[in-house]
Design a protein around this motif. Sequence first.
Motif, PDB file in Angstrom:
ATOM      1  N   TYR B 435       0.840  -1.200   0.000  1.00 37.87           N
ATOM      2  CA  TYR B 435       0.000   0.000   0.000  1.00 37.87           C
ATOM      3  C   TYR B 435       0.877   1.254   0.000  1.00 37.87           C
ATOM      4  O   TYR B 435       0.694   2.165  -0.808  1.00 37.87           O
ATOM      5  CB  TYR B 435      -0.909  -0.026   1.227  1.00 37.87           C
ATOM      6  CG  TYR B 435      -1.993   1.020   1.252  1.00 37.87           C
ATOM      7  CD1 TYR B 435      -3.008   1.019   0.299  1.00 37.87           C
ATOM      8  CD2 TYR B 435      -2.018   2.009   2.223  1.00 37.87           C
ATOM      9  CE1 TYR B 435      -4.023   1.970   0.332  1.00 37.87           C
ATOM     10  CE2 TYR B 435      -3.026   2.958   2.263  1.00 37.87           C
ATOM     11  CZ  TYR B 435      -4.025   2.938   1.316  1.00 37.87           C
ATOM     12  OH  TYR B 435      -5.020   3.873   1.341  1.00 37.87           O
ATOM     13  N   ARG B 437       4.077   1.478  -0.820  1.00 38.68           N
ATOM     14  CA  ARG B 437       4.932   1.572  -2.010  1.00 38.68           C
ATOM     15  C   ARG B 437       4.133   2.008  -3.228  1.00 38.68           C
ATOM     16  O   ARG B 437       4.634   2.744  -4.073  1.00 38.68           O
ATOM     17  CB  ARG B 437       5.625   0.228  -2.266  1.00 38.68           C
ATOM     18  CG  ARG B 437       6.587  -0.146  -1.150  1.00 38.68           C
ATOM     19  CD  ARG B 437       7.225  -1.485  -1.398  1.00 38.68           C
ATOM     20  NE  ARG B 437       8.208  -1.408  -2.469  1.00 38.68           N
ATOM     21  CZ  ARG B 437       8.781  -2.480  -3.018  1.00 38.68           C
ATOM     22  NH1 ARG B 437       8.469  -3.692  -2.595  1.00 38.68           N
ATOM     23  NH2 ARG B 437       9.665  -2.336  -3.979  1.00 38.68           N
ATOM     24  N   SER B 438       2.896   1.567  -3.306  1.00 40.16           N
ATOM     25  CA  SER B 438       2.080   1.968  -4.457  1.00 40.16           C
ATOM     26  C   SER B 438       1.798   3.469  -4.417  1.00 40.16           C
ATOM     27  O   SER B 438       1.370   4.049  -5.402  1.00 40.16           O
ATOM     28  CB  SER B 438       0.765   1.197  -4.480  1.00 40.16           C
ATOM     29  OG  SER B 438      -0.123   1.734  -3.522  1.00 40.16           O
ATOM     30  N   ARG B 439       2.063   4.087  -3.251  1.00 37.20           N
ATOM     31  CA  ARG B 439       1.899   5.544  -3.142  1.00 37.20           C
ATOM     32  C   ARG B 439       3.219   6.266  -3.385  1.00 37.20           C
ATOM     33  O   ARG B 439       3.318   7.474  -3.186  1.00 37.20           O
ATOM     34  CB  ARG B 439       1.363   5.915  -1.759  1.00 37.20           C
ATOM     35  CG  ARG B 439      -0.005   5.328  -1.442  1.00 37.20           C
ATOM     36  CD  ARG B 439      -1.051   5.794  -2.449  1.00 37.20           C
ATOM     37  NE  ARG B 439      -2.369   5.286  -2.160  1.00 37.20           N
ATOM     38  CZ  ARG B 439      -3.006   4.399  -2.919  1.00 37.20           C
ATOM     39  NH1 ARG B 439      -2.426   3.902  -3.997  1.00 37.20           N
ATOM     40  NH2 ARG B 439      -4.214   4.015  -2.600  1.00 37.20           N
ATOM     41  N   GLY B 440       4.261   5.484  -3.705  1.00 40.38           N
ATOM     42  CA  GLY B 440       5.526   6.110  -4.060  1.00 40.38           C
ATOM     43  C   GLY B 440       6.605   6.024  -2.990  1.00 40.38           C
ATOM     44  O   GLY B 440       7.725   6.462  -3.191  1.00 40.38           O
TER      45      GLY B 440
END
Lengths: 247, 483
Positions: B435, B437-440
């Motif tokens: 979660y 990492r998918s936000r950067g």
Amino acid sequence: MLEIKNLSARIGDKEILRGVNLIVPDGEIHAIMGPNGAGKSTLSYVLSGREGYEVTGGEAIYNGQDILALTPEARAAAGMFLAFQYPVELPGVGNANFLRTALNAVRRARGEAELDAVAFLKLARAALKNLSMQDDMLKRNVNVGFSGGEKKRNEVLQMALLRPGLAILDETDSGLDIDALKIVAEGVNALRSPVFSALVITHYQRLLDYIVPDRVHVLAAGKIVRSGGPELALELEARGYAGLEVA
Amino acid sequence: MSATVETRDTVEALSVEKYKYGFTTEIAMEEFPKGLNEEIVRLISAKKGEPDWLLAWRLKAFALWQKLEEPHWARVEHPPIAYDELYYYAAPAAPAPKSLEEVDPALLNMYEKLGIPLNERAALAGVAVDAVFDSVSVATTFRETLAKSGVIFCPISEAVREHPELVRKYLGSVVPYGDNYFAALNSAVFSDGSFVYIPKGVRCPMELSTYFRINARNTGQFERTLIIAEEGASVSYLEGCTAPMRDENQLHAAVVELVAMDDAKIKYSTVQNWYPGDAQGKGGIYNFVTKRGACRGKNSKISWTQVETGSAITWKYPSCILQGDGSVGEFYSVAMTHNHQQADTGTKMIHIGKNTTSTIISKGISAGHSNNTYRGLVKIMPNASGARNYTQCDSLLIGDQCGAHTVPYIESRNASAKVEHEATTSKIAEDQLFYCRSRGLSEEDAVGLIVNGFCKDVLKELPMEFAVEAQKLLAVSLEGSVG
Ligand SMILES: Nc1ncnc2c1ncn2[C@@H]1O[C@H](COP(=O)(O)OP(=O)(O)O)[C@@H](O)[C@H]1O
Ligand SMILES: [Mg+2]
């Protein structure tokens, strides 16, 4: 532009995606519909780089870049965003802190200046206002104790702040009342631009009354089995998915 | 190779020299001959110009220590410590500075580098610092400001000379010299540390802090801290610790005693970042510390907050003796171990007075090949009617080579007492990492964020200026741990 070519993927031994082909040009919003278990969430996870999903064939190109080779954070930096079907709770992590950390990570990767706490709060408050959300959303821990609707709206808030080039929304409308649904739709519509595209995964035609898609695709048993204009959604609403799986 | 493994390997390769406090300072030192015997004890006492009663006390402690055995009940392992190979006293050779202006610039530079400017104008606003370098205090800031409100904040060696009646009354009154092996050792050879006295009714106008630095090779640090809060007084005190990177282990055996009279409050915070050793477990500090507070007065309160990220081995149990009726003890702890670190830490809450309450919040994080144990005792004495304790112990595991252990002892001898204990063990969930990492967020940043969230209930107890520092420390100490 997102180009998915013959993409296959499995979880463990289980083949889930069996050759997905899909092109989403810049500026367009495409809807993906399909029965439960068709592989819609799997497609969104494979596109965002979740571990445990093994790509067995095909490719996915976003803006000319082979995204399957990238880490999830690099995909975010390249402009991709996934609104989760089941947003994850982060106990003890304040929403404001999380949002600012994410925003600054993405800004850094894009060569933009990081925002200090004051500048961030200004931006976040404006985004909250646009989405008719309460300021206390920022003080709470990420998704902890949020209602289903609040979780989904928090996803849309993140999207609004991160301003992705490609958003994938996985059943963001599920479990929302009509007011919340409109907020989600506004969040997506506000991002519409010639350089923004979205894949909107949904079960229900009603979301597409508010986010009018350029194209509608049906995913069944790991493949796109039909594609059409917005009218396809209405047809599916009336007739269901029966008969589509075997195509 | 999965992305995770790749990240881990890259980061591990980069993070070998991550301990940024690992430098040494070149300065002319005076050292006593190595090894421990009565002569050394006498030398230390003479060096400090101590009165006879203190020398006699040291000698009793030394005689007892020789008969005691190292404790081995903690879940830590180390080769035998060669006490005769250690130096027990090391101090800058120059005569003791009388004021900040006289402090050796090399020392001032070193503290500057550690982020502890001793120059009062550059110092953190509202924080007075006592800087202890190896065996001696080299500077104490803001003493005059504090003196105006009657607060005494000075090296304990000076307190022995200037305020002998106070030191004699309280030294060893909470941790007797024979309390345990390391306390006996400390009582025999302690060389410096901080002394704090807050008079009746005074709320200390500044945060007080001591910054401990071990620099000399093969030298043990044995500091002794004594804090007394008279009736209605309150104080917040913080200690920080660092040491150079060295291949051999170094011993740090401190004793801290706190005394709180009626309605007094003492808040004692520690950010412990001694050198933890390298990724293979070579070197690092043995941190064997006895910390105890006595809530002597009614409605007094002692609160321990510790963030323990350093040391090869940590053995410490900051405790509260809740003697006064209605007194309150608190223990908030984050203990993080990585690589081959070992921590066995917790607290003892001894309920003696009526309606005494204690709260224990312990967060253990283990990564790498480390071992992390919470060991705690809640003891309710027969007269402690209405006593209450709440204990929460959470462990977070990163990777599958590490261990987390919880050893709570509860002894209740009063039927009206209420003791609650909750414990959890968890791993950082894959979906939480994804979660983030998918936000950067990078994987390291994601772990840092999740770990800081896990520790939030403890970190929020730290004074503001240090909470931020502690958060960064947690993230840095975890680098290379994900996998
Ligand atoms: N972690 C998993 N392990 C094994 N099978 C899974 C896992 N996640 C999903 N599946 C299976 O993959 C198929 C597709 O699931 P999913 O992508 O969630 O479908 P949809 O989102 O279209 O409802 C389903 O048959 C589901 O049971
Ligand atoms: Mg799904």
